[in-house]
Design a protein around this motif. Structure first.
Motif, PDB file in Angstrom:
ATOM      1  N   MET A  45       0.845  -1.197   0.000  1.00 26.92           N
ATOM      2  CA  MET A  45       0.000   0.000   0.000  1.00 26.92           C
ATOM      3  C   MET A  45       0.879   1.246   0.000  1.00 26.92           C
ATOM      4  O   MET A  45       1.808   1.360   0.793  1.00 26.92           O
ATOM      5  CB  MET A  45      -0.906   0.009   1.237  1.00 26.92           C
ATOM      6  N   GLN A  46       0.592   2.192  -0.900  1.00 26.10           N
ATOM      7  CA  GLN A  46       1.362   3.422  -0.995  1.00 26.10           C
ATOM      8  C   GLN A  46       0.767   4.490  -0.085  1.00 26.10           C
ATOM      9  O   GLN A  46      -0.433   4.721  -0.082  1.00 26.10           O
ATOM     10  CB  GLN A  46       1.373   3.937  -2.437  1.00 26.10           C
ATOM     11  N   ILE A  47       1.622   5.097   0.712  1.00 26.66           N
ATOM     12  CA  ILE A  47       1.190   6.123   1.652  1.00 26.66           C
ATOM     13  C   ILE A  47       1.710   7.475   1.195  1.00 26.66           C
ATOM     14  O   ILE A  47       2.897   7.638   0.912  1.00 26.66           O
ATOM     15  CB  ILE A  47       1.699   5.828   3.090  1.00 26.66           C
ATOM     16  N   ASN A  48       0.832   8.430   1.101  1.00 27.03           N
ATOM     17  CA  ASN A  48       1.226   9.778   0.708  1.00 27.03           C
ATOM     18  C   ASN A  48       1.668  10.547   1.944  1.00 27.03           C
ATOM     19  O   ASN A  48       0.872  10.849   2.830  1.00 27.03           O
ATOM     20  CB  ASN A  48       0.049  10.494   0.044  1.00 27.03           C
ATOM     21  N   CYS A  49       2.969  10.854   2.005  1.00 25.14           N
ATOM     22  CA  CYS A  49       3.526  11.544   3.169  1.00 25.14           C
ATOM     23  C   CYS A  49       3.689  13.043   2.917  1.00 25.14           C
ATOM     24  O   CYS A  49       4.357  13.740   3.668  1.00 25.14           O
ATOM     25  CB  CYS A  49       4.892  10.944   3.536  1.00 25.14           C
ATOM     26  N   GLY A  50       3.127  13.520   1.850  1.00 18.48           N
ATOM     27  CA  GLY A  50       3.247  14.939   1.528  1.00 18.48           C
ATOM     28  C   GLY A  50       2.467  15.797   2.511  1.00 18.48           C
ATOM     29  O   GLY A  50       1.559  15.337   3.191  1.00 18.48           O
ATOM     30  N   VAL A  51       2.847  17.054   2.564  1.00 21.57           N
ATOM     31  CA  VAL A  51       2.184  17.990   3.460  1.00 21.57           C
ATOM     32  C   VAL A  51       0.820  18.375   2.873  1.00 21.57           C
ATOM     33  O   VAL A  51       0.709  18.724   1.705  1.00 21.57           O
ATOM     34  CB  VAL A  51       3.035  19.267   3.647  1.00 21.57           C
ATOM     35  N   ILE A  52      -0.217  18.263   3.681  1.00 22.82           N
ATOM     36  CA  ILE A  52      -1.555  18.651   3.244  1.00 22.82           C
ATOM     37  C   ILE A  52      -1.728  20.144   3.494  1.00 22.82           C
ATOM     38  O   ILE A  52      -1.685  20.603   4.636  1.00 22.82           O
ATOM     39  CB  ILE A  52      -2.636  17.852   3.999  1.00 22.82           C
ATOM     40  N   MET A  53      -1.892  20.905   2.424  1.00 17.30           N
ATOM     41  CA  MET A  53      -2.024  22.346   2.552  1.00 17.30           C
ATOM     42  C   MET A  53      -3.469  22.730   2.849  1.00 17.30           C
ATOM     43  O   MET A  53      -4.394  22.144   2.307  1.00 17.30           O
ATOM     44  CB  MET A  53      -1.550  23.038   1.271  1.00 17.30           C
ATOM     45  N   LYS A  54      -3.615  23.719   3.710  1.00 13.32           N
ATOM     46  CA  LYS A  54      -4.941  24.201   4.059  1.00 13.32           C
ATOM     47  C   LYS A  54      -5.589  24.834   2.837  1.00 13.32           C
ATOM     48  O   LYS A  54      -4.940  25.520   2.050  1.00 13.32           O
ATOM     49  CB  LYS A  54      -4.836  25.235   5.172  1.00 13.32           C
ATOM     50  N   LYS A  55      -6.874  24.600   2.671  1.00  8.61           N
ATOM     51  CA  LYS A  55      -7.615  25.222   1.574  1.00  8.61           C
ATOM     52  C   LYS A  55      -8.170  26.558   2.051  1.00  8.61           C
ATOM     53  O   LYS A  55      -9.185  26.602   2.750  1.00  8.61           O
ATOM     54  CB  LYS A  55      -8.756  24.310   1.112  1.00  8.61           C
ATOM     55  N   TYR A  56      -7.505  27.621   1.681  1.00  9.38           N
ATOM     56  CA  TYR A  56      -8.003  28.942   2.032  1.00  9.38           C
ATOM     57  C   TYR A  56      -9.222  29.282   1.187  1.00  9.38           C
ATOM     58  O   TYR A  56      -9.390  28.786   0.077  1.00  9.38           O
ATOM     59  CB  TYR A  56      -6.916  29.991   1.815  1.00  9.38           C
ATOM     60  N   LYS A  57     -10.069  30.159   1.719  1.00 10.06           N
ATOM     61  CA  LYS A  57     -11.281  30.562   0.998  1.00 10.06           C
ATOM     62  C   LYS A  57     -11.037  31.899   0.314  1.00 10.06           C
ATOM     63  O   LYS A  57     -10.593  32.860   0.950  1.00 10.06           O
ATOM     64  CB  LYS A  57     -12.469  30.670   1.957  1.00 10.06           C
ATOM     65  N   ILE A  58     -11.326  31.964  -0.983  1.00  6.28           N
ATOM     66  CA  ILE A  58     -11.132  33.189  -1.738  1.00  6.28           C
ATOM     67  C   ILE A  58     -12.432  33.607  -2.412  1.00  6.28           C
ATOM     68  O   ILE A  58     -13.285  32.771  -2.710  1.00  6.28           O
ATOM     69  CB  ILE A  58     -10.011  33.036  -2.790  1.00  6.28           C
ATOM     70  N   LEU A  59     -12.561  34.913  -2.634  1.00  7.09           N
ATOM     71  CA  LEU A  59     -13.751  35.465  -3.288  1.00  7.09           C
ATOM     72  C   LEU A  59     -13.354  36.065  -4.625  1.00  7.09           C
ATOM     73  O   LEU A  59     -12.397  36.857  -4.699  1.00  7.09           O
ATOM     74  CB  LEU A  59     -14.381  36.546  -2.404  1.00  7.09           C
ATOM     75  N   TYR A  60     -14.078  35.686  -5.694  1.00  9.21           N
ATOM     76  CA  TYR A  60     -13.834  36.262  -7.016  1.00  9.21           C
ATOM     77  C   TYR A  60     -15.098  36.958  -7.504  1.00  9.21           C
ATOM     78  O   TYR A  60     -16.196  36.394  -7.463  1.00  9.21           O
ATOM     79  CB  TYR A  60     -13.426  35.184  -8.018  1.00  9.21           C
ATOM     80  N   ILE A  61     -14.926  38.201  -7.985  1.00 11.32           N
ATOM     81  CA  ILE A  61     -16.044  39.002  -8.485  1.00 11.32           C
ATOM     82  C   ILE A  61     -15.826  39.310  -9.964  1.00 11.32           C
ATOM     83  O   ILE A  61     -14.763  39.811 -10.347  1.00 11.32           O
ATOM     84  CB  ILE A  61     -16.174  40.326  -7.695  1.00 11.32           C
ATOM     85  N   ASP A  62     -16.837  38.986 -10.767  1.00 11.02           N
ATOM     86  CA  ASP A  62     -16.774  39.246 -12.211  1.00 11.02           C
ATOM     87  C   ASP A  62     -18.201  39.428 -12.714  1.00 11.02           C
ATOM     88  O   ASP A  62     -19.138  38.866 -12.135  1.00 11.02           O
ATOM     89  CB  ASP A  62     -16.085  38.086 -12.936  1.00 11.02           C
ATOM     90  N   GLU A  63     -18.371  40.199 -13.804  1.00 15.22           N
ATOM     91  CA  GLU A  63     -19.721  40.463 -14.299  1.00 15.22           C
ATOM     92  C   GLU A  63     -20.230  39.410 -15.274  1.00 15.22           C
ATOM     93  O   GLU A  63     -21.378  39.486 -15.728  1.00 15.22           O
ATOM     94  CB  GLU A  63     -19.801  41.856 -14.945  1.00 15.22           C
TER      95      GLU A  63
END
Length: 225
Positions: free
Chosen positions: A1-19
Motif C-alpha cells: 500500500m502506498q502512503i502519501n507523506c506529503g504535506v496537506i495544505m490548508k484550503k483557504y477561501k477566496i472570493l472572485y467578483i466578475d460580471e
C-alpha cells in the motif's frame, strides 16, 4: 500500500467578483483544486460586495477590473470598477490580500494605487507563470504572509502586555506597543482606527489606559480567529 507523506495544505477561501457567469465558472475550474472558491456577480451596493472581506469569511479577494463592460448577466447599473473595490478594501483592512485580473493592464494601473495587485487574466491558467510563480501560488503566499504577520504581531503584543503586568514597560516598549496596536487595529477596521497621535496622547496621560484599550483589541482578534 502506498502512503502519501506529503504535506496537506490548508484550503483557504477566496472570493472572485466578475460580471460574466462564464468567467466565474472559468475561475472556479482553475482554482477549486487549491482553494475554496466563492464567486459573486457585482451588485449595486459595493459595501455588500466586500461584506465577506469585512466579516472575515474569506482569506483573499480577486476581482475583474472592468465590471460593467458586459451587461448580459448583470442588469443593474454598476458605478464602480474592480479597482474601486480594492481601494475600499485597503482603506478598511490594512494589507488584506487583494488581486485584480484584467485584460487591460494600463487602464487598471491608472486607476489603482499599487500596480503590484494587477495580473493579466491569462494568469488564471495554472500552467501560466508570472515570473517563477503561478497566480495560485502567489495568492497562497500572500495569504500566508498576511496571516503570519498578524500572528507575529499578536504574539509580541501578548508578550508586552504580560511584561507590563509584571515589570512595566520601558519607553521603547511603549512605542513598540503603540506600533503593534496601530497595525492590528488597522487589520480589523482601518477606517475606524484611532489615530496614532491620539494614542500617544493617551499614553502620555496614562499608559494603563492604552493597555486596557489594547487588551480589548486583542480580544476582538481572538474572536476573529
Amino acid at each position: 500500500m502506498q502512503i502519501n507523506c506529503g504535506v496537506i495544505m490548508k484550503k483557504y477561501k477566496i472570493l472572485y467578483i466578475d460580471e460574466e457567469r462564464k468567467e466565474l465558472r472559468e475561475f472556479i475550474r482553475n482554482f477549486d483544486q487549491q482553494f475554496e472558491v466563492e464567486t459573486q456577480l457585482p451588485g449595486e451596493d459595493m459595501d455588500e460586495m466586500i461584506r465577506p472581506v469585512i466579516d472575515n469569511t474569506v482569506d483573499a479577494l480577486i476581482v475583474d477590473h472592468s465590471l460593467s463592460d458586459y451587461r448580459i448577466d448583470v442588469k443593474v447599473h454598476i458605478t464602480y470598477t474592480g479597482s474601486d473595490i480594492i481601494e475600499e478594501v485597503k482603506r478598511r483592512k490594512n494589507d488584506f490580500p487583494c488581486f485584480i485580473l484584467t485584460s487591460y493592464d494600463v487602464d487598471a494601473a491608472q486607476n489603482l494605487g499599487d500596480v503590484n495587485d494587477i495580473y493579466p487574466k491569462a494568469m488564471r491558467n495554472p500552467e501560466c507563470k508570472y515570473g517563477k510563480l503561478t497566480l495560485q501560488e502567489t495568492i497562497r503566499f500572500q495569504i500566508e504572509h498576511y496571516k503570519n504577520r498578524i500572528k507575529e504581531k499578536k504574539d509580541r503584543l501578548c508578550e508586552l502586555l504580560e511584561k507590563n503586568e509584571k515589570d512595566g514597560l520601558s519607553l521603547v516598549e511603549e512605542n513598540e506597543l503603540l506600533d503593534i496596536d496601530n497595525y492590528l487595529e488597522r487589520t480589523i477596521a482601518a477606517d475606524k482606527a484611532l489615530p496614532r497621535i491620539k494614542k500617544e496622547e493617551i499614553a502620555f496621560e496614562k499608559i494603563n489606559a492604552l493597555i486596557d484599550f489594547t487588551k480589548k483589541l486583542l480580544e476582538c482578534l481572538k474572536e476573529e480567529d
